[in-house]
Design a protein around this motif. Structure first.
Motif, short mmCIF file in Angstrom:
data_model
loop_
_atom_site.label_atom_id
_atom_site.label_comp_id
_atom_site.label_asym_id
_atom_site.label_seq_id
_atom_site.Cartn_x
_atom_site.Cartn_y
_atom_site.Cartn_z
N SER A 113 31.03 -33.11 0.09
CA SER A 113 30.51 -32.94 1.58
C SER A 113 31.48 -33.72 2.09
O SER A 113 32.02 -33.05 3.57
CB SER A 113 29.18 -33.28 1.57
OG SER A 113 28.25 -32.79 0.93
N GLN A 120 28.43 -34.37 7.11
CA GLN A 120 27.98 -33.46 6.23
C GLN A 120 27.59 -32.19 6.84
O GLN A 120 26.16 -31.95 7.05
CB GLN A 120 26.68 -34.16 5.45
CG GLN A 120 26.97 -35.46 4.95
CD GLN A 120 27.06 -35.62 3.41
OE1 GLN A 120 26.25 -35.08 2.87
NE2 GLN A 120 27.72 -36.38 2.96
N ASP A 127 25.57 -29.45 4.94
CA ASP A 127 24.41 -29.68 4.39
C ASP A 127 23.32 -29.56 5.50
O ASP A 127 23.08 -30.52 6.09
CB ASP A 127 24.23 -31.13 3.78
CG ASP A 127 25.33 -31.18 2.78
OD1 ASP A 127 25.85 -30.58 2.18
OD2 ASP A 127 25.57 -32.47 2.31
N GLY A 159 20.84 -36.53 0.22
CA GLY A 159 22.29 -36.55 -0.13
C GLY A 159 22.56 -35.56 -1.06
O GLY A 159 23.80 -35.52 -1.77
N THR A 193 23.18 -31.17 -1.89
CA THR A 193 23.30 -29.86 -1.28
C THR A 193 22.38 -28.88 -2.09
O THR A 193 22.84 -28.78 -3.22
CB THR A 193 24.74 -29.43 -1.23
OG1 THR A 193 25.54 -30.48 -0.50
CG2 THR A 193 25.09 -27.99 -0.63
MG MG Z 1 27.10 -33.11 -0.64
#
Ligand code: MG
Ligand code: GDP
Length: 596
Positions: free
Chosen positions: A20, A41, A44, A53, A55
């Protein structure tokens, strides 16, 4: 845009290796997003993903990049989920692109999901550019990781790029490598429309948004399209691309990745991997299409039975956006009305359960997760068992088959012994054991039901977090399986019944009744707690009766302590359910199932 100036790629990595962060840097350094709108991020999107944390859904972004040769390119990045439960989505989205960046944390090296994900990329015939990340850290060892990538994965690492997604070092080289080393897509703009349905999700304003990769032909707004898998026709009301916010375009041509909306109400009506064409065209469907199937089932019941309708609404809404999640109503003598739900794996189960508790504010009792068993009856019939509570009398059963998995575990040498022991304890059969540097790779054939409870937690704890794990379903095989029931105060609690291997039933049964004895508070009367197979009791504990005044012997009767104890009991009450005359706390249902 000319096909020769498009590059479609994904990033494959083990969790936390920096996928990410690298995506953020690629977006930022090409000014795809204005500096002031940049947040960590970018791809996400869901809250839960940010918090954990990870995806979960594939996400995508279109990046305009002017290369060192002065020419303008369009780079389409599809971000894939990193977790084992979503392997099917990973393998599908890989087929929508031609290349991959293989991100490996140069302080860690190759991990189980690095392998699993890179194999998806290899299966999809990708050109692969290795990217060794986190070179800003002192522990970074790029040459060691390069050697590992060549030895373990067997791909050439000579063109690898050393990167720090944190500081931005190596990002320009990465962009150049995408243009130089990844192939351009191919496709025929004059052929009938053929597009792949890569992903879909529900948006409360626009309805279902469908992510597509155009293979041949052109897609325009206002056209009528057909989804081949279910032969439905839809009127396209919007098309566009992600930058990463939705941006309308006039048309999408071969090699392009974008979205369409067509007043589709449910994600269920769109199947990942499906082929899309124009209403009156005939095209060959894309190969290998199969809908993702749930593999882990459990019951979800509201702690407060008055919230059943709220739970139904929550589940209906979540299911709109998640075609791989299945549910049907279930009623249990002990727990009342709830739902039997099917998930792709344990993470998927946790995500859905968390969302119901958090977003809809409903406390849940989750029953023992179960896999699907094939039950073969003596009369020659057979059926799929999704719920141990539905298990027929064993005298009518001929044999039972259970799902087995192929598990790959990578672990530093010093923890290998613990890992082998854990796999052995869970009825594993070792298939392979190899070494790469100071790491061992163990491949095991394991029963899925031994993995669904807490295997991953145990693995992490015995290896201090250093092991990585990935699995795929293998086959169904017969074994000596029985249903173990749990009785509290002589009443069966079906939410605690489970399928176990006969040889392990005593151990599991004993552990379970001992745990329950600790988890269930004392009552005014004696409570027998038993585990049984059929009518035969295999383990038993007795919870003795409570003395009249719980607080009486509480350290000389300190008043604030006493009040605390009473408050604690009251708070505990809220999360309890009555079984006959006995209150069982909600946490007992989960804790009792964990094995130590
Ligand atoms: Mg990630
Ligand atoms: P993902 O799970 O692969 O998406 O990994 P993330 O991008 O979320 O990164 C995991 C963690 O590593 C985060 O705390 C990042 O800030 C950190 N990280 C990512 N890239 C680098 C890097 O190049 N250097 C350092 N020091 N940390 C990084």
């Amino acid at each position: 845009i000319a096909l020769s100036h498009i590059r479609n790629f994904s990033i494959v990595a083990h969790i936390d290796h920096g996928k990410s962060t690298l995506a953020d840097r690629l977006i930022q350094s090409t000014n795809t997003v204005a500096e002031r709108d940049m947040k960590a991020q970018m791809l996400d999107s869901m809250d839960i993903e940010r918090e954990r944390g990870i995806t979960i859904k594939a996400n995508t972004v279109r990046i305009d990049y002017t290369a060192q040769n002065g020419e303008a390119y369009v780079l389409n990045l599809i971000d894939t989920p990193g977790h084992v439960d979503f392997a099917y989505e990973v393998s599908r989205s890989m087929r929508a692109v031609e290349g991959s960046l293989l991100v490996v944390d140069s302080t860690q090296g190759v991990e189980a999901q690095t392998l699993a994900n890179v194999y998806h990329a290899i299966d999809a015939d990708h050109e692969i550019v290795p990217v060794f990340n986190k070179i800003d850290l002192p522990a970074s060892d790029v040459s060691r990781v390069a050697e590992q990538v060549e030895d373990v994965i067997g791909i050439d690492a000579s063109g690898a790029i050393a990167v720090s997604a944190k500081t931005g070092e190596g990002i320009n080289e990465t962009l150049e490598a995408i243009v130089q080393h990844l192939p351009a897509p191919t496709g025929d703009v004059d052929a009938p429309l053929k597009a792949m349905l890569v992903d879909s999700w529900y948006d409360s304003y626009l309805g279902v948004i469908v992510l597509v990769r155009i293979i041949d032909g052109k897609l325009k707004k206002g056209e009528k399209v057909k989804f081949l898998s279910n032969d439905t026709i839809h009127h396209v009301d919007r098309i566009g691309v992600f930058r990463p916010e939705m941006t309308p375009v006039d048309e999408l041509g071969p090699g392009e990745i974008g979205f369409l909306t067509a007043s589709i109400k449910q994600v269920r009506d769109t199947r990942v991997g499906d082929t899309i064409t124009h209403q009156r065209e005939e095209v060959e469907p894309l190969p290998g299409f199969q809908p993702a199937q749930p593999v882990v089932f459990c019951g979800l019941f509201p702690v407060d039975s008055a919230l059943f309708e709220d739970l139904r609404e929550a589940i209906d809404k979540l299911a709109l956006n998640d075609a791989s999640f299945s549910f049907e109503m279930e009623s249990s003598a002990a727990l009342g009305f709830g739902f039997r739900c099917g998930f792709l794996g344990l993470l998927h189960l946790e995500v859905i359960r968390d969302r119901i508790e958090r977003e809809y504010d409903i406390d849940l009792i989750t029953t023992a997760p179960s896999v699907i068993y094939h039950v073969h009856m003596r009369d020659g019939t057979s059926f799929d068992l999704h719920n141990p509570a539905d298990m027929p009398d064993m005298t009518h059963v001929d044999h039972i088959e259970e799902p087995r998995i192929k598990a790959t575990i990578l672990v530093p040498d010093e923890y290998l012994g613990e890992v082998l022991k854990l796999c052995q304890d869970r009825r594993g059969i070792q298939e392979d054991l190899t070494y790469a540097g100071s790491r061992a790779m163990a491949v095991y054939d394991l029963p899925l039901n031994e993995v669904v409870f807490d295997f991953y937690d145990r693995l992490k704890s015995v290896t201090k977090g250093y092991a990585s794990f990935d699995y795929s379903l293998k086959d169904y095989r017969e074994d000596n399986l029985v249903k173990m029931s749990v009785l509290v105060n002589d009443e069966p609690v079906d939410a605690l019944s489970m399928m176990v291997h006969r040889d392990r039933a005593e151990t599991r049964g004993r552990a379970m009744v001992e745990k329950l004895k600790d988890l269930i508070p004392r009552h005014m009367f004696k409570i027998p707690i038993q585990a049984a197979i059929g009518g035969k009791v295999i383990a038993r504990e007795t919870l003795s009766a409570m003395r009249k005044d719980v607080t009486a012997k509480c350290y000389g009767g300190d008043a604030s302590r006493k009040r605390k104890l009473l408050d604690k009991q009251k708070a505990g009450k809220k999360k309890m359910r009555q079984f006959g005359k006995v209150d069982i706390p909600q946490e007992a249902f989960i804790s009792a199932l964990k094995m130590d």
